[in-house]
Motif scaffolding. Structure first.
Motif, PDB file in Angstrom:
ATOM      1  N   MET A   1       6.864  53.870 -50.200  1.00 31.50           N
ATOM      2  CA  MET A   1       7.116  54.396 -48.875  1.00 31.50           C
ATOM      3  C   MET A   1       8.609  54.233 -48.560  1.00 31.50           C
ATOM      4  N   ASN A   2       9.203  55.234 -47.940  1.00 31.02           N
ATOM      5  CA  ASN A   2      10.616  55.180 -47.602  1.00 31.02           C
ATOM      6  C   ASN A   2      10.847  54.211 -46.447  1.00 31.02           C
ATOM      7  N   PRO A   3      11.932  53.433 -46.505  1.00 31.37           N
ATOM      8  CA  PRO A   3      12.206  52.482 -45.427  1.00 31.37           C
ATOM      9  C   PRO A   3      12.545  53.175 -44.119  1.00 31.37           C
ATOM     10  N   LYS A   4      12.058  52.594 -43.022  1.00 34.02           N
ATOM     11  CA  LYS A   4      12.386  53.084 -41.683  1.00 34.02           C
ATOM     12  C   LYS A   4      13.418  52.186 -41.011  1.00 34.02           C
ATOM     13  N   ILE A   5      13.453  50.940 -41.455  1.00 31.95           N
ATOM     14  CA  ILE A   5      14.386  49.959 -40.903  1.00 31.95           C
ATOM     15  C   ILE A   5      15.232  49.415 -42.044  1.00 31.95           C
ATOM     16  N   SER A   6      16.496  49.235 -41.765  1.00 30.75           N
ATOM     17  CA  SER A   6      17.392  48.636 -42.741  1.00 30.75           C
ATOM     18  C   SER A   6      17.890  47.317 -42.178  1.00 30.75           C
ATOM     19  N   ILE A   7      17.701  46.258 -42.948  1.00 30.97           N
ATOM     20  CA  ILE A   7      18.236  44.943 -42.601  1.00 30.97           C
ATOM     21  C   ILE A   7      19.490  44.750 -43.448  1.00 30.97           C
ATOM     22  N   ILE A   8      20.609  44.557 -42.769  1.00 34.25           N
ATOM     23  CA  ILE A   8      21.879  44.371 -43.449  1.00 34.25           C
ATOM     24  C   ILE A   8      22.437  43.019 -43.026  1.00 34.25           C
ATOM     25  N   MET A   9      22.939  42.279 -43.988  1.00 36.32           N
ATOM     26  CA  MET A   9      23.582  40.999 -43.662  1.00 36.32           C
ATOM     27  C   MET A   9      24.961  40.974 -44.290  1.00 36.32           C
ATOM     28  N   GLY A  10      25.861  40.252 -43.660  1.00 31.80           N
ATOM     29  CA  GLY A  10      27.234  40.197 -44.128  1.00 31.80           C
ATOM     30  C   GLY A  10      27.404  39.438 -45.425  1.00 31.80           C
ATOM     31  N   SER A  11      26.462  38.558 -45.724  1.00 28.60           N
ATOM     32  CA  SER A  11      26.531  37.738 -46.928  1.00 28.60           C
ATOM     33  C   SER A  11      25.132  37.269 -47.288  1.00 28.60           C
ATOM     34  N   THR A  12      24.893  37.008 -48.549  1.00 30.99           N
ATOM     35  CA  THR A  12      23.581  36.492 -48.951  1.00 30.99           C
ATOM     36  C   THR A  12      23.319  35.107 -48.358  1.00 30.99           C
ATOM     37  N   SER A  13      24.364  34.428 -47.901  1.00 34.65           N
ATOM     38  CA  SER A  13      24.151  33.129 -47.244  1.00 34.65           C
ATOM     39  C   SER A  13      23.431  33.296 -45.904  1.00 34.65           C
ATOM     40  N   ASP A  14      23.374  34.534 -45.384  1.00 37.25           N
ATOM     41  CA  ASP A  14      22.662  34.821 -44.134  1.00 37.25           C
ATOM     42  C   ASP A  14      21.158  35.028 -44.354  1.00 37.25           C
ATOM     43  N   LEU A  15      20.723  35.043 -45.597  1.00 37.13           N
ATOM     44  CA  LEU A  15      19.324  35.333 -45.918  1.00 37.13           C
ATOM     45  C   LEU A  15      18.323  34.410 -45.231  1.00 37.13           C
ATOM     46  N   PRO A  16      18.548  33.093 -45.164  1.00 34.88           N
ATOM     47  CA  PRO A  16      17.546  32.244 -44.493  1.00 34.88           C
ATOM     48  C   PRO A  16      17.263  32.662 -43.048  1.00 34.88           C
ATOM     49  N   VAL A  17      18.240  33.216 -42.361  1.00 38.47           N
ATOM     50  CA  VAL A  17      18.022  33.711 -40.997  1.00 38.47           C
ATOM     51  C   VAL A  17      17.360  35.086 -41.036  1.00 38.47           C
ATOM     52  N   MET A  18      17.904  35.986 -41.834  1.00 34.66           N
ATOM     53  CA  MET A  18      17.463  37.379 -41.818  1.00 34.66           C
ATOM     54  C   MET A  18      16.078  37.582 -42.438  1.00 34.66           C
ATOM     55  N   GLU A  19      15.642  36.658 -43.282  1.00 36.14           N
ATOM     56  CA  GLU A  19      14.312  36.826 -43.879  1.00 36.14           C
ATOM     57  C   GLU A  19      13.203  36.701 -42.843  1.00 36.14           C
ATOM     58  N   LYS A  20      13.495  36.127 -41.687  1.00 37.57           N
ATOM     59  CA  LYS A  20      12.504  36.087 -40.604  1.00 37.57           C
ATOM     60  C   LYS A  20      12.193  37.506 -40.123  1.00 37.57           C
ATOM     61  N   ALA A  21      13.200  38.353 -40.098  1.00 35.23           N
ATOM     62  CA  ALA A  21      12.979  39.764 -39.735  1.00 35.23           C
ATOM     63  C   ALA A  21      12.124  40.437 -40.802  1.00 35.23           C
ATOM     64  N   ALA A  22      12.452  40.190 -42.058  1.00 33.70           N
ATOM     65  CA  ALA A  22      11.708  40.804 -43.163  1.00 33.70           C
ATOM     66  C   ALA A  22      10.240  40.391 -43.129  1.00 33.70           C
ATOM     67  N   LYS A  23       9.985  39.129 -42.858  1.00 34.54           N
ATOM     68  CA  LYS A  23       8.602  38.638 -42.811  1.00 34.54           C
ATOM     69  C   LYS A  23       7.812  39.351 -41.711  1.00 34.54           C
ATOM     70  N   PHE A  24       8.413  39.502 -40.537  1.00 36.53           N
ATOM     71  CA  PHE A  24       7.727  40.188 -39.441  1.00 36.53           C
ATOM     72  C   PHE A  24       7.458  41.648 -39.792  1.00 36.53           C
ATOM     73  N   LEU A  25       8.450  42.327 -40.334  1.00 40.39           N
ATOM     74  CA  LEU A  25       8.261  43.736 -40.693  1.00 40.39           C
ATOM     75  C   LEU A  25       7.169  43.888 -41.746  1.00 40.39           C
ATOM     76  N   ASP A  26       7.103  42.962 -42.691  1.00 42.66           N
ATOM     77  CA  ASP A  26       6.014  42.962 -43.673  1.00 42.66           C
ATOM     78  C   ASP A  26       4.660  42.830 -42.971  1.00 42.66           C
ATOM     79  N   GLU A  27       4.558  41.886 -42.044  1.00 37.65           N
ATOM     80  CA  GLU A  27       3.301  41.658 -41.321  1.00 37.65           C
ATOM     81  C   GLU A  27       2.866  42.897 -40.543  1.00 37.65           C
ATOM     82  N   MET A  28       3.832  43.611 -39.993  1.00 38.73           N
ATOM     83  CA  MET A  28       3.535  44.818 -39.214  1.00 38.73           C
ATOM     84  C   MET A  28       3.395  46.060 -40.105  1.00 38.73           C
TER      85      MET A  28
END
Length: 152
Positions: A1-28
């Motif tokens: 399925m094509n993505p509807k939302i793009s999560i962009i982070m300035g650095s991979t060090s931001d992943l621990p914060v941004m993965e919370k968004a990914a988890k929610f989008l997965d759940e939905m």
């Protein structure tokens, strides 16, 4: 399925914060993509991403950045797609990032959530999409109802 939302982070060090968004989008069950792009280290890649996001079917962009936090604004300047900025706590307890993202010039809006608020960014992105998706709206109503039930 094509993505509807793009999560962009300035650095991979931001992943621990941004993965919370990914988890929610997965759940939905909202299709998304996640990438690291830096407004300072890879400005050409950021410009290309922003210029092509709408053509690729992206409907909302969640952009997280710390320190100078230019990423959300740079993206918002180059696309008509709604951008939600997530200030990342890196220096000055995240206040520098919060102000850099929230204080955009007229004509370049960036919806801004609280420091490290990637979950709220994902919920807001889902709400934007749910305006034209009844199934997603039902999921979000249920999610919010469950939040109320946790308080009781």
């Amino acid at each position: 399925m094509n993505p509807k939302i793009s999560i962009i982070m300035g650095s991979t060090s931001d992943l621990p914060v941004m993965e919370k968004a990914a988890k929610f989008l997965d759940e939905m069950e909202i299709p998304f993509e996640m990438n690291a792009l830096s407004a300072h280290r890879t400005p050409e890649a950021v410009a290309e991403f922003a210029a092509n996001a709408q053509k690729r079917g992206i409907k909302v962009i969640i952009a997280g950045a710390g320190m100078a936090a230019h990423l959300p604004g740079v993206i918002a300047a180059s696309t008509p797609i709604p951008v939600i900025g997530v200030p990342i706590n890196s220096t000055l307890e995240g206040m520098d990032a919060l102000l850099a993202i929230a204080q955009m010039p007229p004509g370049i809006p960036v919806a801004t959530v609280g420091i490290n608020g990637a979950l709220n960014a994902a919920i807001l992105a889902g709400q934007i999409l749910a305006e034209s998706d009844d199934n997603l709206m039902r999921k979000l109503v249920e999610y919010k109802q469950n939040l109320k039930n946790k308080i009781v």
